[in-house]
Motif scaffolding. Structure first.
Motif, PDB file in Angstrom:
ATOM      1  N   ILE A 132      90.024 -46.755 -25.856  1.00  0.00           N
ATOM      2  CA  ILE A 132      89.090 -45.821 -26.499  1.00  0.00           C
ATOM      3  C   ILE A 132      87.671 -46.351 -26.415  1.00  0.00           C
ATOM      4  CG2 ILE A 132      88.422 -44.852 -28.725  1.00  0.00           C
ATOM      5  CD1 ILE A 132      91.374 -44.593 -29.392  1.00  0.00           C
ATOM      6  N   ASP A 133      87.544 -47.673 -26.617  1.00  0.00           N
ATOM      7  CA  ASP A 133      86.201 -48.255 -26.518  1.00  0.00           C
ATOM      8  C   ASP A 133      85.646 -48.138 -25.104  1.00  0.00           C
ATOM      9  OD1 ASP A 133      86.301 -48.905 -29.180  1.00  0.00           O
ATOM     10  OD2 ASP A 133      87.023 -50.966 -28.831  1.00  0.00           O
ATOM     11  N   MET A 134      86.528 -48.372 -24.125  1.00  0.00           N
ATOM     12  CA  MET A 134      86.075 -48.346 -22.736  1.00  0.00           C
ATOM     13  C   MET A 134      85.933 -46.939 -22.187  1.00  0.00           C
ATOM     14  SD  MET A 134      85.567 -51.495 -21.992  1.00  0.00           S
ATOM     15  CE  MET A 134      85.379 -51.336 -20.227  1.00  0.00           C
ATOM     16  N   ALA A 135      86.821 -46.036 -22.577  1.00  0.00           N
ATOM     17  CA  ALA A 135      86.795 -44.651 -22.066  1.00  0.00           C
ATOM     18  C   ALA A 135      87.211 -43.718 -23.190  1.00  0.00           C
ATOM     19  CB  ALA A 135      87.714 -44.518 -20.868  1.00  0.00           C
ATOM     20  N   PRO A 136      86.327 -43.419 -24.126  1.00  0.00           N
ATOM     21  CA  PRO A 136      86.692 -42.589 -25.278  1.00  0.00           C
ATOM     22  C   PRO A 136      87.097 -41.174 -24.904  1.00  0.00           C
ATOM     23  CG  PRO A 136      84.325 -42.922 -25.192  1.00  0.00           C
ATOM     24  CD  PRO A 136      84.922 -43.845 -24.169  1.00  0.00           C
ATOM     25  N   ALA A 137      86.610 -40.658 -23.755  1.00  0.00           N
ATOM     26  CA  ALA A 137      86.930 -39.274 -23.379  1.00  0.00           C
ATOM     27  C   ALA A 137      88.115 -39.176 -22.439  1.00  0.00           C
ATOM     28  CB  ALA A 137      85.703 -38.631 -22.733  1.00  0.00           C
ATOM     29  N   ARG A 138      88.817 -40.279 -22.211  1.00  0.00           N
ATOM     30  CA  ARG A 138      89.912 -40.262 -21.220  1.00  0.00           C
ATOM     31  C   ARG A 138      91.034 -39.321 -21.647  1.00  0.00           C
ATOM     32  NH1 ARG A 138      93.224 -45.480 -18.762  1.00  0.00           N
ATOM     33  NH2 ARG A 138      94.661 -44.250 -17.469  1.00  0.00           N
ATOM     34  N   ALA A 139      91.428 -39.396 -22.923  1.00  0.00           N
ATOM     35  CA  ALA A 139      92.509 -38.527 -23.379  1.00  0.00           C
ATOM     36  C   ALA A 139      92.106 -37.064 -23.275  1.00  0.00           C
ATOM     37  CB  ALA A 139      92.898 -38.881 -24.814  1.00  0.00           C
ATOM     38  N   ILE A 140      90.845 -36.752 -23.589  1.00  0.00           N
ATOM     39  CA  ILE A 140      90.379 -35.371 -23.480  1.00  0.00           C
ATOM     40  C   ILE A 140      90.373 -34.936 -22.022  1.00  0.00           C
ATOM     41  CG2 ILE A 140      88.460 -33.813 -23.987  1.00  0.00           C
ATOM     42  CD1 ILE A 140      87.621 -35.728 -26.214  1.00  0.00           C
ATOM     43  N   ASP A 141      89.959 -35.835 -21.128  1.00  0.00           N
ATOM     44  CA  ASP A 141      89.955 -35.538 -19.697  1.00  0.00           C
ATOM     45  C   ASP A 141      91.355 -35.185 -19.206  1.00  0.00           C
ATOM     46  OD1 ASP A 141      89.217 -35.284 -17.080  1.00  0.00           O
ATOM     47  OD2 ASP A 141      89.100 -37.447 -16.704  1.00  0.00           O
ATOM     48  N   GLU A 142      92.347 -35.992 -19.581  1.00  0.00           N
ATOM     49  CA  GLU A 142      93.730 -35.724 -19.160  1.00  0.00           C
ATOM     50  C   GLU A 142      94.231 -34.408 -19.747  1.00  0.00           C
ATOM     51  OE1 GLU A 142      95.787 -39.174 -20.466  1.00  0.00           O
ATOM     52  OE2 GLU A 142      95.027 -40.458 -18.847  1.00  0.00           O
ATOM     53  N   ALA A 143      93.837 -34.120 -21.005  1.00  0.00           N
ATOM     54  CA  ALA A 143      94.262 -32.866 -21.616  1.00  0.00           C
ATOM     55  C   ALA A 143      93.659 -31.672 -20.890  1.00  0.00           C
ATOM     56  CB  ALA A 143      93.876 -32.860 -23.091  1.00  0.00           C
ATOM     57  N   LEU A 144      92.387 -31.765 -20.501  1.00  0.00           N
ATOM     58  CA  LEU A 144      91.746 -30.673 -19.759  1.00  0.00           C
ATOM     59  C   LEU A 144      92.441 -30.433 -18.416  1.00  0.00           C
ATOM     60  CD1 LEU A 144      87.898 -31.045 -20.348  1.00  0.00           C
ATOM     61  CD2 LEU A 144      89.341 -29.056 -20.861  1.00  0.00           C
ATOM     62  N   ASP A 145      92.838 -31.510 -17.760  1.00  0.00           N
ATOM     63  CA  ASP A 145      93.573 -31.351 -16.496  1.00  0.00           C
ATOM     64  C   ASP A 145      94.837 -30.516 -16.713  1.00  0.00           C
ATOM     65  OD1 ASP A 145      91.859 -32.669 -14.785  1.00  0.00           O
ATOM     66  OD2 ASP A 145      92.766 -34.632 -15.129  1.00  0.00           O
ATOM     67  N   ARG A 146      95.589 -30.803 -17.759  1.00  0.00           N
ATOM     68  CA  ARG A 146      96.827 -30.067 -18.009  1.00  0.00           C
ATOM     69  C   ARG A 146      96.535 -28.604 -18.355  1.00  0.00           C
ATOM     70  NH1 ARG A 146      97.870 -34.874 -20.845  1.00  0.00           N
ATOM     71  NH2 ARG A 146      97.565 -33.851 -22.866  1.00  0.00           N
ATOM     72  N   VAL A 147      95.483 -28.396 -19.168  1.00  0.00           N
ATOM     73  CA  VAL A 147      95.175 -27.027 -19.561  1.00  0.00           C
ATOM     74  C   VAL A 147      94.728 -26.202 -18.356  1.00  0.00           C
ATOM     75  CG1 VAL A 147      93.585 -25.601 -20.914  1.00  0.00           C
ATOM     76  CG2 VAL A 147      94.637 -27.629 -21.940  1.00  0.00           C
ATOM     77  N   LEU A 148      93.873 -26.748 -17.513  1.00  0.00           N
ATOM     78  CA  LEU A 148      93.370 -26.015 -16.350  1.00  0.00           C
ATOM     79  C   LEU A 148      94.489 -25.687 -15.355  1.00  0.00           C
ATOM     80  CD1 LEU A 148      90.015 -27.935 -15.764  1.00  0.00           C
ATOM     81  CD2 LEU A 148      90.298 -25.593 -16.637  1.00  0.00           C
ATOM     82  N   GLU A 149      95.527 -26.514 -15.356  1.00  0.00           N
ATOM     83  CA  GLU A 149      96.664 -26.211 -14.482  1.00  0.00           C
ATOM     84  C   GLU A 149      97.530 -25.087 -15.052  1.00  0.00           C
ATOM     85  OE1 GLU A 149      98.765 -29.840 -14.020  1.00  0.00           O
ATOM     86  OE2 GLU A 149      97.292 -30.749 -12.670  1.00  0.00           O
TER      87      GLU A 149
END
Length: 232
Positions: A132-149
């Motif tokens: 989270i410290d290194m990439a706080p938006a990573r989980a949101i990024d992965e979630a957007l990938d699933r939603v867009l698919e």
């Protein structure tokens, strides 16, 4: 005149015995006497007696041998019985020892699994915090990938996130648009109630929560199930 007398005839065949002489046996008496045994007959009787004694000794030794054999067989049977009982007792003791070892091993294994699970959970929490410290938006990024698919092309999306995530989300959306090669209908709404690194992605037909605490709870539940099965 002379007196009248009777004259008896004299038996010349009559034999008189002198009181000091033994009577001579008659032929009839000689016939009644048993003849004396000869030396050959005596030897045969002795041999017969010796043979009978030898047979009696043989029978005696045979009886002693039979009794000894029966006693030995009885002792052997008793020894076999005692040996079988001893082997059975030793087998029971061995099984009991193996059961005790198995229980001890299971207890040690449960302890090790529990400790390993605790260590793994702590490591996961540390890694998650570091991520989270290194990439706080990573989980949101992965979630957007699933939603867009899943949603149809051009479906408007709303992302609710903490205000501190504004710059990260802007860069994230720009990367998705570059990947898609077109503008995406994604709107960002800043919501202070949403924890940092979490988000709520909404569209007209549904939504998706990016919840770190929920993920942690799911991981804890899964680990508890695994540790519970290992401990049982």
């Amino acid at each position: 005149m002379h007196s009248r007398s009777t004259i008896q005839p004299f038996g010349f065949e009559r034999v008189f015995f002198h009181p000091t002489e033994a009577p001579v046996s008659s032929p009839a008496a000689d016939e009644d006497k048993q003849p004396e045994a000869t030396a050959e007959e005596l030897r045969e009787q002795v041999e017969d007696l010796e043979a009978r004694i030898a047979r009696m000794q043989t029978d005696h030794f045979a009886e002693i041998a039979r009794v000894r054999a029966e006693g030995f067989e009885a002792g052997l049977t008793q020894a076999r019985s005692e040996r079988g009982e001893a082997l059975l007792a030793a087998t029971d003791a061995l099984h009991a020892a193996l059961d005790a070892i198995g229980e001890h091993f299971d207890a040690v294994a449960r302890t090790m699994v529990s400790e390993a699970g605790a260590v793994a959970l702590q490591a996961a929490e540390m890694l998650a915090g570091h991520a989270i410290d290194m990439a706080p938006a990573r989980a949101i990024d992965e979630a957007l990938d699933r939603v867009l698919e899943q949603v149809a092309r051009g479906t408007p999306l709303v992302v609710r996130a903490h205000p501190d995530m504004h710059n990260d989300l802007a860069a994230l959306i720009e990367a998705h648009e570059a990947k898609a090669g077109r503008p995406l209908a994604i709107s960002v709404i800043e919501d202070p109630t949403v924890p940092i690194a979490d988000a709520r992605i909404e569209w007209y037909a549904g939504g998706l929560n990016v919840d770190a605490q929920a993920r942690r709870t799911a991981v804890m539940t899964e680990l508890a199930g695994v540790l519970g099965r290992a401990g049982g």
